[in-house]
Design a protein around this motif. Structure first.
Motif, PDB file in Angstrom:
ATOM      1  N   ARG A 120       0.832  -1.209   0.000  1.00 50.51           N
ATOM      2  CA  ARG A 120       0.000   0.000   0.000  1.00 50.51           C
ATOM      3  C   ARG A 120       0.865   1.258   0.000  1.00 50.51           C
ATOM      4  NH1 ARG A 120      -2.224  -0.456   4.640  1.00 50.51           N
ATOM      5  NH2 ARG A 120      -1.348   1.341   5.707  1.00 50.51           N
ATOM      6  N   ARG A 121       1.947   1.221   0.748  1.00 54.78           N
ATOM      7  CA  ARG A 121       2.841   2.381   0.780  1.00 54.78           C
ATOM      8  C   ARG A 121       3.469   2.624  -0.585  1.00 54.78           C
ATOM      9  NH1 ARG A 121       8.589   2.675   4.019  1.00 54.78           N
ATOM     10  NH2 ARG A 121       9.201   4.749   3.303  1.00 54.78           N
ATOM     11  N   GLU A 122       3.898   1.548  -1.262  1.00 57.13           N
ATOM     12  CA  GLU A 122       4.507   1.700  -2.590  1.00 57.13           C
ATOM     13  C   GLU A 122       3.525   2.300  -3.587  1.00 57.13           C
ATOM     14  OE1 GLU A 122       6.209  -1.163  -6.199  1.00 57.13           O
ATOM     15  OE2 GLU A 122       5.711  -2.015  -4.238  1.00 57.13           O
ATOM     16  N   LEU A 123       2.292   1.811  -3.587  1.00 58.34           N
ATOM     17  CA  LEU A 123       1.298   2.308  -4.543  1.00 58.34           C
ATOM     18  C   LEU A 123       0.939   3.764  -4.259  1.00 58.34           C
ATOM     19  CD1 LEU A 123      -1.014  -0.827  -4.837  1.00 58.34           C
ATOM     20  CD2 LEU A 123       0.655   0.018  -6.495  1.00 58.34           C
ATOM     21  N   LEU A 144       7.432  21.856  -6.840  1.00 56.31           N
ATOM     22  CA  LEU A 144       8.591  21.871  -5.948  1.00 56.31           C
ATOM     23  C   LEU A 144       8.172  21.834  -4.484  1.00 56.31           C
ATOM     24  CD1 LEU A 144      10.798  24.500  -7.822  1.00 56.31           C
ATOM     25  CD2 LEU A 144      11.113  22.025  -7.737  1.00 56.31           C
ATOM     26  N   LEU A 145       7.067  22.488  -4.175  1.00 55.14           N
ATOM     27  CA  LEU A 145       6.567  22.441  -2.801  1.00 55.14           C
ATOM     28  C   LEU A 145       6.102  21.035  -2.442  1.00 55.14           C
ATOM     29  CD1 LEU A 145       5.946  23.946  -0.207  1.00 55.14           C
ATOM     30  CD2 LEU A 145       3.713  24.564  -1.172  1.00 55.14           C
ATOM     31  N   LEU A 146       5.404  20.395  -3.367  1.00 54.29           N
ATOM     32  CA  LEU A 146       4.997  19.003  -3.121  1.00 54.29           C
ATOM     33  C   LEU A 146       6.224  18.092  -3.022  1.00 54.29           C
ATOM     34  CD1 LEU A 146       1.883  18.592  -5.444  1.00 54.29           C
ATOM     35  CD2 LEU A 146       1.918  18.744  -2.959  1.00 54.29           C
ATOM     36  N   LEU A 147       7.283  18.423  -3.763  1.00 53.86           N
ATOM     37  CA  LEU A 147       8.519  17.646  -3.655  1.00 53.86           C
ATOM     38  C   LEU A 147       9.084  17.727  -2.241  1.00 53.86           C
ATOM     39  CD1 LEU A 147      10.863  16.054  -4.918  1.00 53.86           C
ATOM     40  CD2 LEU A 147      11.896  18.250  -5.531  1.00 53.86           C
ATOM     41  N   ARG A 148       9.048  18.936  -1.653  1.00 48.45           N
ATOM     42  CA  ARG A 148       9.511  19.080  -0.269  1.00 48.45           C
ATOM     43  C   ARG A 148       8.658  18.242   0.676  1.00 48.45           C
ATOM     44  NH1 ARG A 148      10.101  25.165   1.571  1.00 48.45           N
ATOM     45  NH2 ARG A 148      10.617  23.991   3.472  1.00 48.45           N
ATOM     46  N   ASP A 151       9.667  14.571   0.186  1.00 48.83           N
ATOM     47  CA  ASP A 151      10.954  14.266   0.814  1.00 48.83           C
ATOM     48  C   ASP A 151      10.856  14.261   2.335  1.00 48.83           C
ATOM     49  OD1 ASP A 151      12.018  14.090  -1.706  1.00 48.83           O
ATOM     50  OD2 ASP A 151      12.854  16.127  -1.710  1.00 48.83           O
ATOM     51  N   GLU A 152      10.038  15.168   2.884  1.00 50.84           N
ATOM     52  CA  GLU A 152       9.850  15.195   4.338  1.00 50.84           C
ATOM     53  C   GLU A 152       9.169  13.916   4.814  1.00 50.84           C
ATOM     54  OE1 GLU A 152       9.821  16.285   8.282  1.00 50.84           O
ATOM     55  OE2 GLU A 152      10.939  17.147   6.598  1.00 50.84           O
ATOM     56  N   ILE A 153       8.173  13.469   4.052  1.00 49.19           N
ATOM     57  CA  ILE A 153       7.483  12.222   4.419  1.00 49.19           C
ATOM     58  C   ILE A 153       8.454  11.049   4.371  1.00 49.19           C
ATOM     59  CG2 ILE A 153       5.698  10.599   3.687  1.00 49.19           C
ATOM     60  CD1 ILE A 153       4.052  12.986   2.755  1.00 49.19           C
ATOM     61  N   ARG A 154       9.258  10.989   3.317  1.00 47.36           N
ATOM     62  CA  ARG A 154      10.222   9.897   3.204  1.00 47.36           C
ATOM     63  C   ARG A 154      11.243   9.943   4.334  1.00 47.36           C
ATOM     64  NH1 ARG A 154      11.614   9.633  -3.334  1.00 47.36           N
ATOM     65  NH2 ARG A 154       9.556   8.869  -4.005  1.00 47.36           N
ATOM     66  N   MET A 155      11.701  11.152   4.665  1.00 50.34           N
ATOM     67  CA  MET A 155      12.672  11.279   5.747  1.00 50.34           C
ATOM     68  C   MET A 155      12.053  10.844   7.075  1.00 50.34           C
ATOM     69  SD  MET A 155      14.888  14.611   6.879  1.00 50.34           S
ATOM     70  CE  MET A 155      13.402  15.519   7.340  1.00 50.34           C
ATOM     71  N   THR A 156      10.789  11.225   7.288  1.00 52.89           N
ATOM     72  CA  THR A 156      10.114  10.827   8.522  1.00 52.89           C
ATOM     73  C   THR A 156       9.943   9.315   8.588  1.00 52.89           C
ATOM     74  OG1 THR A 156       8.924  12.933   8.551  1.00 52.89           O
ATOM     75  CG2 THR A 156       8.050  11.158   9.928  1.00 52.89           C
ATOM     76  N   MET A 157       9.538   8.726   7.445  1.00 52.50           N
ATOM     77  CA  MET A 157       9.386   7.271   7.404  1.00 52.50           C
ATOM     78  C   MET A 157      10.720   6.572   7.644  1.00 52.50           C
ATOM     79  SD  MET A 157       6.237   6.439   7.001  1.00 52.50           S
ATOM     80  CE  MET A 157       6.445   4.749   6.511  1.00 52.50           C
ATOM     81  N   ALA A 158      11.791   7.112   7.050  1.00 51.46           N
ATOM     82  CA  ALA A 158      13.116   6.514   7.276  1.00 51.46           C
ATOM     83  C   ALA A 158      13.523   6.614   8.744  1.00 51.46           C
ATOM     84  CB  ALA A 158      14.156   7.205   6.384  1.00 51.46           C
ATOM     85  N   ALA A 159      13.179   7.758   9.378  1.00 52.18           N
ATOM     86  CA  ALA A 159      13.496   7.906  10.805  1.00 52.18           C
ATOM     87  C   ALA A 159      12.718   6.897  11.644  1.00 52.18           C
ATOM     88  CB  ALA A 159      13.174   9.328  11.258  1.00 52.18           C
ATOM     89  N   TYR A 160      11.427   6.709  11.299  1.00 49.47           N
ATOM     90  CA  TYR A 160      10.625   5.724  12.027  1.00 49.47           C
ATOM     91  C   TYR A 160      11.163   4.313  11.812  1.00 49.47           C
ATOM     92  CZ  TYR A 160       6.985   9.022  13.429  1.00 49.47           C
ATOM     93  OH  TYR A 160       6.293  10.054  14.013  1.00 49.47           O
TER      94      TYR A 160
END
Length: 254
Positions: A120-123, A144-148, A151-160
């Motif tokens: 589900r996360r991949e899709l 570009l704003l959506l890109l930020r 990237d913030e979501i990915r960084m948060t997921m990586a931190a979790y």
């Protein structure tokens, strides 16, 4: 310098992001050349859909799209192919189709509706990338704003994920320590049980010795009492005989 010499018409890849047809890239002197390369991501003004985009704005938009969603490259039969994201503006029908494709693939791949689900996360990640692509074509700043945000979501997921892996490792260490401590306690308990058995054996031996000593002491005391009684009886008998003799002597003298 070689350029693009061939295009390849293939079915859309297994992704929700819309891509152009793959393009064959030729090589010359060990360097690959391809149509457009992702350079620095600049800022452009939001384009008005009523007016056709100029060549410069379109080129800059393509560069931004390539920076946000890098082109795919792969080698097949000794040939290098590249595939860029589509720069065609999305219509309302495209958005509806994107939602339908998302729902269909979630069902086909049996993604979980709740909880942690990599499918589900991949899709949803692919869907978000496609939304970023559609928004960037219309307005680069929004893209570009959506890109930020992405990237913030990915960084948060990586931190979790890192925190989760650290907690798992910490839990495993604690479990191993607890298991080792349990083994140590079991060994100590077994050693104490052996010591207890040895002490009980010593107590039994000492109790047996004490009983035997009491028996011997009782026998000795009875033997001493018997001997003392016999001596008293002998002395009484001897005294009685001497007394009788003495009375006989006195009676004779009279």
């Amino acid at each position: 310098m070689a350029g693009v010499v061939q295009e390849r018409i293939i079915p859309p890849a297994n992704t929700l992001v819309k891509y152009d047809n793959p393009v064959l890239v030729t090589t010359h002197l060990g360097k690959k050349t391809r149509e457009g390369s992702p350079s620095k991501i600049g800022t452009t003004a939001c384009k008005v859909q009523s007016a056709p985009p100029t060549t410069d704005i379109r080129r800059e938009t393509d560069e931004i799209l390539n920076g946000i969603l890098p082109p795919k490259e792969w080698e097949e039969d000794g040939q290098i192919w590249t595939q860029h994201v589509s720069s065609i503006p999305a219509t309302r029908l495209d958005v509806i189709n994107l939602q339908e494709q998302l729902d269909m693939r979630l069902q086909q791949r049996q993604a979980r509706e709740t909880g942690i689900c990599p499918v589900r996360r991949e899709l949803y990640t692919q869907c978000f990338d496609e939304v970023i692509r559609q928004v960037t074509i219309n307005c680069a700043e929004r893209g570009l704003l959506l890109l930020r945000v992405r990237d913030e979501i990915r960084m948060t997921m990586a931190a979790y994920q890192t925190l989760y892996q650290s907690s798992i490792a910490f839990g495993m260490r604690k479990a191993l320590q607890a298991e080792q401590g349990k083994e140590d306690l079991m060994s100590a308990a077994e050693e104490l049980r052996l010591q207890k058995a040895e002490l009980e054996k010593n107590v039994a031996e000492l109790r047996q010795r004490s009983e035997q000593a009491e028996i011997r002491a009782t026998e000795l005391r009875e033997a001493e009492e018997k001997k003392h009684s016999e001596e008293i009886q002998f002395l009484k008998k001897t005294n009685q005989q001497l007394k009788t003799q003495l009375e006989g002597i006195i009676a004779t003298k009279k």
